[in-house]
Design a protein around this motif. Structure first.
Motif, mmCIF file in Angstrom:
data_model
loop_
_atom_site.group_PDB
_atom_site.id
_atom_site.type_symbol
_atom_site.label_atom_id
_atom_site.label_comp_id
_atom_site.label_asym_id
_atom_site.label_seq_id
_atom_site.Cartn_x
_atom_site.Cartn_y
_atom_site.Cartn_z
ATOM 1 N N VAL A 137 11.586 -7.623 3.843
ATOM 2 C CA VAL A 137 11.962 -8.942 3.327
ATOM 3 C C VAL A 137 10.730 -9.829 3.221
ATOM 4 N N VAL B 154 13.239 -2.726 -5.728
ATOM 5 C CA VAL B 154 13.661 -1.895 -4.604
ATOM 6 C C VAL B 154 13.208 -2.570 -3.309
ATOM 7 N N LEU B 155 14.165 -2.877 -2.446
ATOM 8 C CA LEU B 155 13.877 -3.498 -1.152
ATOM 9 C C LEU B 155 14.378 -2.575 -0.051
ATOM 10 N N ARG B 156 13.487 -2.201 0.867
ATOM 11 C CA ARG B 156 13.865 -1.287 1.943
ATOM 12 C C ARG B 156 13.554 -1.898 3.307
ATOM 13 N N CYS C 50 15.984 -2.748 5.381
ATOM 14 C CA CYS C 50 17.003 -3.782 5.598
ATOM 15 C C CYS C 50 18.337 -3.199 6.022
ATOM 16 N N TYR D 290 16.279 -3.638 10.137
ATOM 17 C CA TYR D 290 15.977 -5.075 10.172
ATOM 18 C C TYR D 290 15.872 -5.663 11.572
ATOM 19 N N ALA E 130 20.023 -8.169 -0.238
ATOM 20 C CA ALA E 130 19.872 -7.194 -1.320
ATOM 21 C C ALA E 130 19.801 -7.845 -2.696
ATOM 22 N N LEU F 239 18.002 -9.789 -4.305
ATOM 23 C CA LEU F 239 16.684 -10.411 -4.342
ATOM 24 C C LEU F 239 16.620 -11.492 -5.426
ATOM 25 N N ARG G 228 18.839 -4.146 -8.860
ATOM 26 C CA ARG G 228 18.200 -4.208 -7.551
ATOM 27 C C ARG G 228 18.830 -3.147 -6.647
ATOM 28 N N CYS H 213 18.900 -1.612 -2.561
ATOM 29 C CA CYS H 213 18.539 -2.004 -1.185
ATOM 30 C C CYS H 213 19.409 -1.265 -0.188
ATOM 31 N N ASP H 214 18.864 -1.038 1.006
ATOM 32 C CA ASP H 214 19.657 -0.447 2.085
ATOM 33 C C ASP H 214 20.351 -1.513 2.937
ATOM 34 N N GLU I 128 19.549 4.773 5.431
ATOM 35 C CA GLU I 128 18.562 3.722 5.210
ATOM 36 C C GLU I 128 17.150 4.273 5.419
#
Length: 571
Positions: free
Chosen positions: A408, A429-431, A433, A438, A445, A447, A463, A465-466, A484
């Motif tokens: 994040v 792609v956001l990982r 999380c 986290y 997610a 974003l 987007r 995300c996990d 994740e």
């Protein structure tokens, strides 16, 4: 009523019974201990959970109903989680709240419980606790707030926060105007008035059979909520007399009814992890695939933000949940019962739609197929979810170049960079999380979009995300990717520039690389260094024992129905 569980504490003339009665004789009359049912009111009221702050008033109506029916009401404050207040994320403590409530119900001289919740995690945690203890239990949902307006337009909690904040970032709304909208956003007591997680779980508690039919969605300031709370108190006493327990109400059929309801109302994706967790406590066979199989083909009938236009007090005015369920009655299991002992479908005969713009008739839905879609592929071997009703139709089949953020903090540091190498076809792609990463699986997610694209009019992108996103949010967002990254999932191996392929119709999420390529990679160092690594306390216990999103993100040692017998054992 001499067989009440509470009599294990109060009956007899020995020293222990004397102590138990004497310490409770602070206003209770002697006949309170003569075998009357003692009913706990598990109350999540808290000034730091603003959406639940009115539940003390609700509790008084419940108390009156319990007294009237011949029971003894006992207020039991339990752990309360304010979605907007606690850091880093309320989801980190859902399991703790459930465990603490379970232990208090098990430890105290009570015969049943009324569960008072509202804000996102409170109803799931209470239902998880009740499922584990398996004493007679019934939910009173605290209800949504009334609609506020700003500059003549209605505001939806959460949804319009995301919308207005993006307008500020795009330069089409001033900071002063944005700040001025705060006092308009929250008009009254109650939880969010959009179809976010709080509204969704209040409605699903009724669909599961765990609340008085007709109560879900009653606005928090509406006097009818107090009337129905009084009736719930009376019902709780009757449930104890009849021995009706959560395990008899929340069957597999009830969970499948809840999945149908989730699709028809356009409910929050967070309901997936909550329903899986509740089912896990009961030992009910429910899987991620059930959401796709059962939800597939269910029409979206409720025109509410974020998937539609209206708000929760409109839904109540238009006929409420029972009117929605009457339209999909043929999809509901007629054997699933409610807390009053009758089938859920038996309560639908008098339901009517009074505003067909808010609740659409079956033959005129917003969408013909509105269920949560479960995706699989080499990026999500154990599954991921997307809410098509909140996504952009043109993005539901998409191929784009990955732009990867390792945390994040990484996303916050780089998203606003005017030189960021991104265009509208990119996949963000956001990982890091997920439940472990986290920790707590935060609602990040969805974003925010890069300002350079907002300035060009872009308002949605794919987007992945996990983590989770708020039920009040919208966009083409793939969530709950499992396993994740922090659990060794392939999301941790993706690199910027990799081609990501999303095909919701085919239920696929893949990175288009040569066979075996991912197996040659190691997780990104920056991502691994950002994973949570607490040294003590609840966070340590959580990280060591939390399961993945595809099974509900509960703690591994809290699964199954073995705890049910404890409620029946002697004190």
């Amino acid at each position: 009523m001499s067989g009440q569980r509470s009599q294990q504490w109060y009956a007899g003339g020995d020293r222990n019974a004397y102590i138990h009665r004497a310490w409770m004789r602070r206003g209770l009359p002697g006949h309170a201990f003569d075998g009357r049912p003692h009913v706990a009111i598990a109350n999540t009221a808290s000034a730091l959970t603003p959406c639940n702050a009115h539940l003390d008033e609700v509790a008084r109506s419940v108390e009156n109903g319990i007294w009237e029916a011949g029971g003894v009401p006992l207020n039991l404050p339990v752990v309360s989680l304010g979605e907007t207040q606690v850091r880093p994320t309320a989801m980190l403590w859902r399991n703790m709240a459930a465990m603490a409530t379970e232990e208090m119900l098990r430890a105290n001289p009570i015969d049943g419980v009324v569960l008072l919740g509202g804000c996102d995690k409170t109803i799931p945690a209470l239902l998880m606790a009740a499922a584990s203890v398996d004493l007679p239990a019934v939910v009173v949902p605290g209800g949504p707030m009334l609609t506020g307006t700003f500059r003549g337009h209605p505001l939806g909690c959460g949804t319009d926060v995301w919308r207005l904040s993006e307008e500020v970032r795009a330069g089409t709304l001033t900071q002063r105007e944005f700040t001025a909208s705060e006092s308009s956003m929250i008009r009254s007591r109650g939880h969010c008035n959009t179809m976010g997680t709080a509204s969704t779980m209040g409605l699903l508690a009724e669909a599961l059979g765990m609340s008085l039919p007709g109560i879900a969605g009653t606005p928090a300031p509406d006097s009818r909520l107090l009337e129905l709370s009084h009736a719930t108190g009376r019902l709780a006493v009757g449930m104890i007399a009849e021995g009706r327990r959560p395990s008899e109400v929340m069957t597999r059929a009830s969970f499948l009814n809840a999945i149908v309801t989730l699709a028809a109302i356009g409910g929050s994706t967070n309901a997936v992890v909550h329903l899986l967790a509740i089912a896990g406590r009961l030992g009910v066979d429910l899987s991620l695939d059930d959401f796709d199989r059962t939800g597939s083909g269910v029409p979206l009938l409720v025109d509410l933000l974020p998937a539609g236009r209206h708000l929760m007090d409109d839904l109540y005015r238009a006929g409420g949940l029972l009117a929605v369920l009457r339209e999909v009655r043929d999809l509901l299991d007629p054997e699933a019962v409610t807390v009053d002992g009758t089938p859920l479908t038996a309560h639908l005969g008098d339901a009517r739609i009074f505003d067909e713009e808010v609740i659409r008739p079956r033959d005129r839905p917003l969408l013909h197929d509105a269920g949560i879609a479960v995706l699989r592929g080499n990026l999500a071997p154990h599954g991921a979810v997307i809410k098509p009703a909140a996504a952009s139709p043109e993005l539901l089949r998409h191929r784009g170049r990955a732009l990867v953020f390792d945390s994040v903090e990484d996303a916050r540091a780089r998203l606003n960079d005017p030189d960021l190498d991104v265009d509208e076809t990119s996949v963000l792609v956001l990982r890091g999380c997920g439940p472990r990463g986290y920790p707590g699986m935060p609602e990040v997610a969805n974003l925010p979009l890069p300002p350079k694209l907002l300035a060009r009019g872009v308002r949605d992108m794919v987007r992945v995300c996990d983590g989770r996103m708020s039920g009040t949010a919208y966009g083409t967002v793939v969530l709950h990717v499992s396993p994740e990254a922090a659990a060794g999932g392939p999301l941790g191996l993706v690199r910027t520039g990799d081609p990501i392929v999303l095909d919701v119709e085919a239920r696929r999420l893949d990175v288009d690389l040569p066979a075996g390529e991912l197996a040659t990679r190691s997780p990104a160092t920056a991502a691994v260094e950002a994973f949570a690594n607490p040294s003590r306390g609840w966070e340590r216990l959580y990280v060591d024992h939390v399961m993945q999103a595809d099974t509900g993100a509960d703690l591994d040692f809290l699964l199954g129905s073995s705890g049910h017998q404890v409620a029946r054992e002697s004190h």
